[in-house]
Enzyme design. Structure first.
Site, PDB file in Angstrom:
ATOM      1  CE1 TYR A   3      59.601  40.514  53.420  1.00 60.59           C
ATOM      2  CE2 TYR A   3      59.846  38.415  52.286  1.00 60.59           C
ATOM      3  CZ  TYR A   3      59.185  39.620  52.447  1.00 60.59           C
ATOM      4  OH  TYR A   3      58.121  39.921  51.656  1.00 60.59           O
ATOM      5  CG  HIS A   9      54.406  38.569  60.408  1.00 59.90           C
ATOM      6  ND1 HIS A   9      54.046  38.991  61.663  1.00 59.90           N
ATOM      7  CD2 HIS A   9      54.893  39.659  59.774  1.00 59.90           C
ATOM      8  CE1 HIS A   9      54.329  40.281  61.779  1.00 59.90           C
ATOM      9  NE2 HIS A   9      54.842  40.712  60.647  1.00 59.90           N
ATOM     10  CE1 TYR A  41      52.222  38.627  51.934  1.00 59.18           C
ATOM     11  CE2 TYR A  41      54.110  40.082  52.251  1.00 59.18           C
ATOM     12  CZ  TYR A  41      52.912  39.549  52.703  1.00 59.18           C
ATOM     13  OH  TYR A  41      52.402  39.941  53.906  1.00 59.18           O
ATOM     14  CE  LYS A  42      59.199  43.175  49.956  1.00 60.05           C
ATOM     15  NZ  LYS A  42      58.796  44.053  51.081  1.00 60.05           N
ATOM     16  NE  ARG A  73      61.302  44.820  60.369  1.00 60.78           N
ATOM     17  CZ  ARG A  73      60.496  44.584  59.339  1.00 60.78           C
ATOM     18  NH1 ARG A  73      59.250  45.047  59.349  1.00 60.78           N
ATOM     19  NH2 ARG A  73      60.898  43.887  58.302  1.00 60.78           N
ATOM     20  CG  ASN A 116      58.193  45.752  55.063  1.00 60.08           C
ATOM     21  OD1 ASN A 116      58.932  45.227  54.238  1.00 60.08           O
ATOM     22  ND2 ASN A 116      56.974  45.311  55.317  1.00 60.08           N
ATOM     23  CD  GLU A 132      54.572  49.423  56.360  1.00 60.77           C
ATOM     24  OE1 GLU A 132      55.138  48.615  57.131  1.00 60.77           O
ATOM     25  OE2 GLU A 132      53.440  49.241  55.898  1.00 60.77           O
TER      26      GLU A 132
END
Lengths: 309, 341
Positions: free
Chosen positions: B32, B193, B319-320, B223, B225, B268
C-alpha cells in the site's frame, strides 16, 4: 494558466476597483468554491484576490482590488489596467469554503475583506442557507453594499464606528445557535479581534474560519542567515525580503504559487536552526517538527538556518 | 457464476476490455502507498493504453448500467445523500456531465442556455435529452446522483470536508469490493479504512487524507487499487456475501481451464476530484475485470502478476479476499510461463 482579458473596470469605492476578467472568446471559466481566490501575475509580483461573482461555470471572474501604497505593487499594477489588457491568471484556489453541514453562516467582514464574504453570501442565497452578515468599514468606503443588501436584505448590518461594530459582534456571537459557523475576513488585527471574541464566547476552533488576506503586509521581520548546504553558500535575508526571493536571486529555483504562505508549493526542508513559521499551510505538528518551512513567508527564530539546497 | 458460462468468457471478451485494461503493477512487489498521480495522462501498456479521461466508457457500458439498475432496485441503500450534501450531489452531476462531454464529444453534450440556471444534457448513447434547472430536483426524473449514476460505469462517493477530516456523506456505490456503502455512509475516511491491515502503521491513510484535503478543483488525481475475484460479478459488497462468498473456496474445485476463465484480476481506477462549487471531494471508482486467461495472453502482465501474488504477504492476501486460492493462482500463472529454448 489562463490568459484573460479585462472586460470591465468599475469603481467599487474610493480606493477599490472591480475588474471583470473573461476569456478572449468568452467561453465559460472553471467553476469555483465560494470563498476561493484567484492568483494573478501582476507585472512584477503575484497577488491573490478573492473571487466575487457567480461560481458556477462563470462567463467572467470578478475581483475587487484595494489600492495600496505599500506592498510589492501588484494592486497598483492592477489599478493601472484598462479594458482590453490581458492578464495571466492561475486557476481558482479554495482555502475558505463554506461548511456544508453548518446550520447557519455568520459572515463577518472588515474593509476589503468583504470580497470572499460576498461569494459565500451568493452561494447561501442559492441554496437557501441561513446567514447573518456584519460588515465593518470606514465611512464612505463601504464596498459592494448594493449587492450585499440584495443578497442579505434581512440580515446585513453595516458599521462605520468601531465601538458599534464591537457591541454588535459581542451580541451576535453570544446569541448564535449551536452549529453556526463563523467566517471572517479583513485585516489581520480585525480577524484576531473577531476570533478572540468568539473564543471567549466558547466557540470551538473548528467553527471559526478566517481568510487571512488582510491589507496588512506581514511584519518585515529581523534579518537572518541561511546556509545553503549543497551550494556551499551563505545568504542573508534582510527585513522585508523573503527567503524565496533571495533564493531566486541566488539562482536556486523553488516551485511556488501564491507566495503568501497558503498554497504549500514552496515548502523546503530545514536541516539546522529553528524556523519562524508564518504560513497558513503547515499543520501545527509539522510546524513543531521544525524540519521544513514555507520559504515565501517564513523566517528564522535563530540567527541562521541551514537548508539542503 | 456458473462454470459453463464462465468457460465461454475469454472468447466473448470484447477486445477493448484488454486494450484499455489498467494493469496496476509498476513493479514485482506490491505494498500500500499513497499512489496518487495527476489524472488525464494516458498510460501505455503492452496491450494498449488507459487513463486519458476521468470517465471511461467501454463495451460493457450497457451491461454495467443494467447491472447497476438491478442492484439499486433490490437495494436502494446503495444511493444515499445526507441532507447537507444536496449541493454536492448537483455539483457531482454537473462535473461528471462535463467530463463525459469532454471525453465523448460526439455522444455527450452539455449546453447552458444563456447565463441562467437552465442546462440541456444530451447523452446519445442512451438517447437521453434532458433540460434541467440547476438545483431544482423537480426538473430531473431522479435525484441528480441517481440520474448521472445511470449514465456512467463509475461508482460515485462524495466526501464532505470538515473539522480537519473527510466524511463519506453521499454516494452511489453498487460495485463495492468487499465493503458496504450503506453501512459506511456518514463515516470518516479514517474509520472506513480501519480494517485495512498495515496502512495505519505506515501512515498511508493519514497521508492520503491530508492529500485529499488539499486537492484543488483544477487538478484531478487518480490512483489504482486491485484484488482478485471469482467471476465477472461487479457487486461483491458485504451485503451480498452469501451469494459470492462460497466462490472463494468453490474455485479450488474447478479444473485449470475454468480457473483461468473464472478468476479475474479486479482493478479499480479511482479518480479523485475536488468538486468545484461545493468543495466536496468526489471519488469516481471504476471497476475493471480481466480473467487470468486474458492476462496470460500478455506475457509481461502474466509474469508481473505472478511475481506480485507469489510475494504478497499473508495478511494482505487475506484482507483482499483471495488467500484461499492465492497459491492456486500463483501455480496457474507459473504454468503459463513461455517455455524456454
Amino acid at each position: 494558466m489562463l490568459q484573460l482579458v479585462v472586460t470591465e473596470i468599475t469603481e467599487a469605492s474610493p480606493q477599490v476597483r472591480t475588474l471583470t476578467l473573461a476569456r478572449p472568446d468568452r467561453a465559460s471559466l472553471p467553476s469555483f468554491t465560494p470563498g476561493s481566490h484567484l492568483v494573478l501575475e501582476c507585472g512584477p509580483s503575484v497577488n491573490a484576490y478573492s473571487l466575487l461573482g457567480d461560481s458556477r461555470m462563470p462567463s467572467a471572474y470578478t475581483i475587487s482590488v484595494l489600492k495600496l501604497g505599500a506592498g510589492r505593487g501588484g494592486s497598483r499594477w492592477l489599478h493601472e489596467r484598462s479594458p482590453g489588457d490581458m492578464v495571466t491568471v492561475r486557476p481558482p484556489r479554495s482555502m475558505f469554503p463554506p461548511m456544508q453541514k453548518a446550520r447557519k453562516h455568520l459572515l463577518i467582514a472588515g474593509g476589503i475583506g468583504v470580497t470572499p464574504i460576498l461569494s459565500h453570501l451568493r452561494a447561501a442565497a442559492r441554496w437557501g442557507h441561513q446567514t447573518e452578515v456584519l460588515y465593518s468599514h470606514r465611512p464612505g468606503h463601504g464596498t459592494h453594499l448594493d449587492e450585499l443588501r440584495q443578497l442579505a436584505p434581512e440580515s446585513l448590518r453595516c458599521f462605520t464606528r468601531r465601538s458599534e461594530f464591537h457591541a454588535a459582534l459581542q451580541e451576535s456571537l453570544g446569541r448564535q445557535p449551536i452549529g453556526t459557523h463563523l467566517y471572517c475576513c479583513g485585516p489581520e488585527s480585525f480577524m484576531d479581534t473577531v476570533c478572540r471574541s468568539a473564543e471567549e464566547f466558547g466557540w470551538p476552533e473548528g467553527r471559526i474560519h478566517t481568510e487571512r488576506f488582510g491589507a496588512d503586509a506581514l511584519d518585515p521581520g529581523a534579518p537572518f542567515e541561511v546556509v545553503l548546504r549543497d551550494s556551499q553558500r551563505t545568504v542573508t535575508v534582510e527585513p522585508g525580503r523573503s527567503l524565496l526571493e533571495v533564493l531566486e536571486e541566488t539562482g536556486i529555483s523553488v516551485p511556488n504559487l501564491c507566495r503568501q504562505g497558503f498554497c504549500g508549493e514552496c515548502r523546503i526542508p530545514v536541516t539546522a536552526g529553528t524556523p519562524l513559521h508564518r504560513d497558513h499551510y503547515l499543520e501545527d505538528q509539522e510546524k513543531a517538527a521544525d524540519d521544513s518551512l514555507m520559504c515565501c513567508v517564513s523566517r528564522a527564530q535563530t540567527d541562521s538556518l541551514e537548508v539542503p539546497l | 457464476m456458473n462454470i459453463d458460462l464462465a468457460s465461454d468468457l475469454a472468447s466473448d471478451l470484447a477486445p477493448d476490455l484488454v486494450r484499455t485494461f489498467p494493469f496496476p503493477f509498476p513493479q514485482d512487489i506490491y505494498r500500500y502507498s499513497t499512489n496518487v498521480e495527476r489524472a488525464g495522462a494516458a498510460v501505455e501498456t503492452p496491450a494498449g493504453q488507459w487513463g486519458e479521461s476521468v470517465v471511461h466508457i467501454d463495451s460493457e457500458y450497457a451491461h454495467e448500467l443494467g447491472e447497476r439498475q438491478a442492484i439499486l432496485g433490490r437495494d436502494p441503500s446503495r444511493m444515499q445523500v445526507l441532507p447537507h450534501m444536496r449541493a454536492s450531489a448537483w455539483d457531482a452531476m454537473l462535473t461528471i456531465m462535463q467530463a463525459l462531454a469532454l471525453a465523448h464529444p460526439e455522444q455527450m453534450v452539455l449546453e447552458r442556455e444563456g447565463e441562467g440556471e437552465t442546462f440541456l444534457w444530451t447523452n446519445r448513447l442512451l438517447g437521453i435529452e434532458q433540460r434541467f434547472s440547476y438545483g431544482d430536483e423537480d426538473t430531473l426524473p431522479d435525484e441528480p446522483l441517481t440520474f448521472i449514476g445511470a449514465q456512467v460505469q463509475e461508482d460515485i462517493a462524495l466526501l464532505d470536508q470538515r473539522e480537519g477530516q473527510l466524511f463519506v456523506d453521499a454516494g452511489l456505490v453498487t460495485f463495492a469490493a468487499d465493503w458496504s456503502f450503506g453501512f459506511d455512509v456518514g463515516m470518516s475516511f479514517l474509520e472506513i479504512h480501519g480494517p485495512v491491515p498495515r496502512v495505519h502503521q505506515t501512515g498511508v491513510i493519514a497521508r492520503a487524507q491530508k492529500f485529499l484535503m488539499r486537492l484543488q478543483a483544477d487538478a484531478p488525481h487518480r490512483r489504482t487499487n486491485w484484488s482478485l475475484t471469482v467471476g465477472r460479478r461487479l457487486d461483491v459488497s458485504t451485503e451480498t456475501y452469501p451469494e459470492w462468498g462460497p466462490d472463494r473456496t468453490r474455485i479450488l474445485t474447478v479444473d485449470d481451464d475454468a480457473f483461468g476463465a473464472e478468476v479475474h484480476l479486479r482493478v479499480e481506477v479511482q479518480h479523485l476530484v475536488r468538486l468545484p462549487e461545493s468543495g466536496s471531494v468526489m471519488f469516481l471508482i471504476r471497476t475493471y475485470l480481466l480473467p487470468l486467461e486474458a492476462i496470460a495472453g500478455i506475457e509481461p502482465w502474466r509474469a508481473r502478476l505472478h511475481a506480485v501474488l507469489a510475494e504478497l504477504p499473508e495478511d494482505m492476501a487475506d484482507y483482499k479476499g483471495f488467500i484461499a486460492y492465492r497459491d492456486r493462482a500463483v501455480q496457474w500463472l507459473s504454468a503459463r510461463a513461455p517455455q524456454e529454448g
